[in-house]
Write a protein that holds these residues in place. Structure first.
Motif, short mmCIF file in Angstrom:
data_model
loop_
_atom_site.label_atom_id
_atom_site.label_comp_id
_atom_site.label_asym_id
_atom_site.label_seq_id
_atom_site.Cartn_x
_atom_site.Cartn_y
_atom_site.Cartn_z
N LEU A 160 0.82 -1.21 0.00
CA LEU A 160 0.00 0.00 0.00
C LEU A 160 0.86 1.26 0.00
O LEU A 160 0.49 2.28 -0.60
N GLU A 171 -12.91 5.49 -2.38
CA GLU A 171 -12.45 6.88 -2.43
C GLU A 171 -12.32 7.45 -1.03
O GLU A 171 -11.33 8.12 -0.70
N VAL A 178 -9.04 5.96 0.52
CA VAL A 178 -7.75 6.47 0.05
C VAL A 178 -7.55 7.92 0.44
O VAL A 178 -6.41 8.34 0.65
N ARG A 179 -8.64 8.69 0.53
CA ARG A 179 -8.49 10.09 0.96
C ARG A 179 -8.32 10.18 2.46
O ARG A 179 -7.54 11.00 2.96
N VAL A 205 -3.58 7.64 0.95
CA VAL A 205 -2.85 6.54 0.31
C VAL A 205 -1.96 7.07 -0.82
O VAL A 205 -0.86 6.57 -1.03
N SER A 206 -2.43 8.09 -1.55
CA SER A 206 -1.66 8.60 -2.69
C SER A 206 -1.83 10.11 -2.79
O SER A 206 -2.83 10.67 -2.33
N ILE A 226 -4.98 11.16 -6.74
CA ILE A 226 -6.20 10.35 -6.70
C ILE A 226 -7.16 10.88 -7.76
O ILE A 226 -7.46 12.08 -7.81
N ILE A 251 -8.31 0.74 -6.98
CA ILE A 251 -8.62 0.14 -5.68
C ILE A 251 -10.12 -0.05 -5.59
O ILE A 251 -10.90 0.90 -5.80
#
Length: 740
Positions: free
Chosen positions: A151, A168, A171-172, A176-177, A180, A202
């Motif tokens: 991850l 969503e 990940v927010r 995570v990134s 996005i 994802i």
């Protein structure tokens, strides 16, 4: 209903014995009749049939999708149909992408959604039934991808999720990134990933596998990475506050789980589950067959009494479960509110069980210490002694021992170093809970007062410095006056002294300017800190209104509303003060800007849809300007906002913006046809907190035009206004012409 579910589930595990005993157990169901295993034969007598609209997604296999005839289908759709029919709910499905049907549920355009992951972000939007499926997510990448193994490798990758999906939110929420991107459906996401436009998708593992199979995508595979943070419990979701529908759907779910309908649907869509864990059946088989007839006879003899007892107990349990749910939700909200208050005020709480010799901390205490609650074992309180200054530690230990032995409370200010080696000053206090003369529990709080102490020191230092300067200058002036009184000839020296004094006063003026800057910075800091207790007042007032409003009379509600309104007004005033203070401290980045575009964009940003329809905007030729773009936006924002506000009741709703050349400077203006003002008081327009209209006529803080004046002065310009009451007003400001 809970007892029924437990009995039926247990009996179904154990074959023929379970069948016979289940038949006997049906006598305990006072309002329902089971005729088969499909859940369709229940006679629901508690209430009349109701009709609802249900939202469903077109592309989320195998849970929600459209079949070859365009009808909603899938595991979640079948589960919802079975549960709804069981409790006499008629339904009609409405298909839309996830973002649309989610918004429709929030607005009440549909009544329920069949497949919604329960997440913290959605707790405040919807009400959820009990969970009927738990899934884990996975990361899908193209084959031969070698730089994504866990991850953490996604932090600089371009990842795709469906807009509004729980993926969503995950990940927010967990960051995570840094990159996005969202799509309306996962079908679009997998097609983009397959064509190499992004690095990863994802989603739920089973959804991704089904979609890649349906789309014939061969170059996308899951990584099989276990992500415990992305485990989701899926439920039916209803509109926030629709507890009747929530309770009825809960009952329908309970029934289809108990009678086996849910298991059949699950096996049909997802495959059979794991085998049963219990293996004692073969040992007890013979003895249980003997007991079955005896149990049935006993149940039949006791049926009348037991049915009444079960009915009463069921009603009581339903009331208790409902009450527990409300209590649990309230406790959860209170915990979130407490954590936020602790974070804002840099405060934490603690308690100590004197019998078990064990501490418990709140989230705020862990944050002050800089510790991770999942890895740090508090244990006995002396485990934290390394955080305190040795001298202060002795005082703390002595005070804590007295608290446990004598029940004597304390309040201390201590020197402290957190895990990340940051030195702090903390204030902590402790209190005792005494039973029969013995301290059984100690509790208290801890507060990071480092910034407060620093501000106090800075203020005292500034005060002492100013007092010293004033005293020194006072003594010097007295000595000079005495010299003048002694002799007329001192007049010859007075000119020289005055020249020297003028130079010194100039130095003092510069010092005063510096002191003013320090005071402005201090004002900004204090004003900023005032917002935290205001948010607390507003938040607790709302909490009191929402949870205890029924206990207050009309006067109590009115006073509570006054508190909230004034807290909001003061927050707005503090924001204006912060903006005013920031104007003097913000460095300017001058550049050539299109003043016409800036004014026009600020109008469309400020004006509401109704105001855009009502007002006529006239933009004359406006030259470019050499100024700070951000500060000039504030100028137009305040001037256009005032023009709209004071012209709202005028018959002629028209704004005119333009500019004229006056020597070596440009004069910009904005003209309205609103309330206007008495020109005798125009000097007060640009003074802090001075207003020419009451709050009952027009709301405001009296800071906006002061901010505008300060910005224009920083650009070496001037601002003024012309008006007559009832005939509108024209505001002018000038800027040097630096473009020639």
């Amino acid at each position: 209903m809970t007892d029924q579910i437990k009995l039926t589930t247990f009996f179904r595990k154990y074959g023929r014995l379970g069948y016979y005993v289940q038949l006997a157990a049906l006598f305990f169901l006072p309002f329902q009749e089971i005729r088969g295993q499909d859940g369709a034969a229940f006679n629901y007598k508690d209430s009349d049939t109701i009709s609802i609209d249900v939202g469903s997604e077109p592309e989320y296999p195998p849970f929600c999708f459209l079949d070859e005839f365009g009808n909603p289908d899938g595991f979640a759709v079948d589960v919802f149909k079975a549960a709804a029919r069981t409790v006499n709910i008629q339904f009609e499905f409405k298909v839309g992408v996830w973002g649309q049907i989610r918004e429709d549920l929030a607005l009440g355009k549909v009544d329920a959604l069949p497949f919604v992951g329960r997440t913290p972000e959605r707790e405040d939007q919807f009400d959820f039934t009990m969970s009927y499926l738990s899934l884990h997510g996975d990361i899908f990448v193209r084959k031969r991808t070698s730089d994504i193994k866990n991850l953490e490798d996604l932090i600089d990758k371009n990842i795709l999720v469906m807009k509004g999906d729980n993926a969503e939110e995950f990940v927010r929420r967990d960051q995570v990134s840094n990159y996005i991107f969202t799509t309306n459906t996962y079908q679009e996401a997998f097609e983009m990933l397959s064509h190499g436009q992004y690095d990863a998708v994802i989603t739920q593992r089973i959804t991704g596998i089904r979609l890649t199979e349906q789309l014939g995508i061969k170059n996308v595979v899951p990584l099989n990475i276990f992500m415990p943070e992305f485990r989701q419990d899926f439920c039916f979701a209803v509109q926030d506050g629709n507890h009747k529908l929530q309770a009825r759907l809960n009952e329908g779910l309970s029934v289809i789980i108990a009678n086996g309908t849910y298991e059949e649907i699950r096996n049909n869509w997802l495959g059979p589950g794991m085998g049963h864990e219990f293996r004692i059946w073969d040992v007890l088989k013979v003895s249980l067959y003997i007991l079955v007839p005896l149990v049935i006879i006993f149940l039949l003899v006791s049926i009348v009494i037991l049915r009444r007892l079960v009915r009463r107990r069921t009603n009581r349990l339903e009331l208790e479960i409902s009450g527990h749910k409300v209590t649990a939700e309230n406790l959860h909200k209170q915990k979130l509110l407490l954590n936020e208050m602790e974070r804002i005020s840099k405060t934490g709480g603690w308690e100590f069980d004197n019998n078990k010799k064990h501490f418990r901390w709140t989230e705020g205490t862990y944050e002050i210490y800089g510790l991770d609650k999942t890895t740090f074992d508090i244990g006995e309180y002396r485990h934290s002694k390394d955080f305190f200054h040795p001298d202060d530690l002795k005082i703390l230990e002595k005070s804590f021992d007295r608290l446990l032995e004598e029940g004597t409370s304390y309040e201390l200010e201590l020197r402290f170093t957190s895990v990340d080696k940051v030195s702090k000053l903390i204030m902590t206090n402790g209190f005792a809970e005494v039973h029969h003369g013995i301290v059984v529990r100690a509790y208290g709080n801890i507060m990071d007062i480092t910034e407060r102490k620093k501000n106090e020191k800075d203020l005292n230092r500034l005060k002492d410095h100013l007092e010293k300067e004033v005293n020194e200058r006072t003594i010097e002036l007295k000595e000079k006056i005495q010299k003048l009184d002694k002799s007329q000839q001192a007049m010859l020296y007075m000119v020289e002294d005055l020249n020297q004094l003028t130079s010194e006063l100039q130095d003092e003026r510069e010092k005063l300017v510096a002191a003013n800057r320090e005071l402005e910075a201090f004002t900004y800091s204090v004003s900023h800190d005032l917002r935290a207790p205001l948010r607390a007042i507003n938040g607790f007032s709302k909490f009191l209104h929402d949870d205890y409003g029924e206990l207050l009379d009309d006067e109590g509600i009115r006073l509570l509303t006054v508190i909230r309104d004034n807290a909001i007004k003061m927050d707005i005033l503090i924001t204006d003060l912060l903006n005013f203070s920031r104007i003097s401290r913000t460095g300017m980045k001058k550049m050539t800007i299109d003043m016409k575009s800036v004014a026009e964009s600020m109008y469309y940003e400020i004006a509401s849809d109704q105001q855009r329809e009502d007002f006529e905007l006239v933009l004359n030729e406006i030259p470019e300007a050499y100024c700070d773009n951000a500060l000039m936006k504030q100028v137009w924002q305040n001037l256009i906002g005032n023009a709209l506000k004071y012209s709202g009741r005028a018959e002629l709703k028209k704004l005119e913006i333009g500019a004229t050349l006056n020597g070596d400077e440009w004069v910009y203006y904005i003209r309205d046809h609103g309330a206007g003002f008495d020109p005798r008081f125009q000097d007060k327009l640009f003074t802090m907190f001075q207003r020419l209209h009451s709050d009952e006529e027009y709301e405001g803080t009296g800071v906006g035009l002061a901010i505008v004046q300060r910005i224009i002065q920083r650009h070496n310009g001037k601002i003024w206004a012309e008006s007559e009451p009832g005939n509108g007003a024209t505001f002018y400001f000038s800027l040097p012409n630096k473009l020639d």
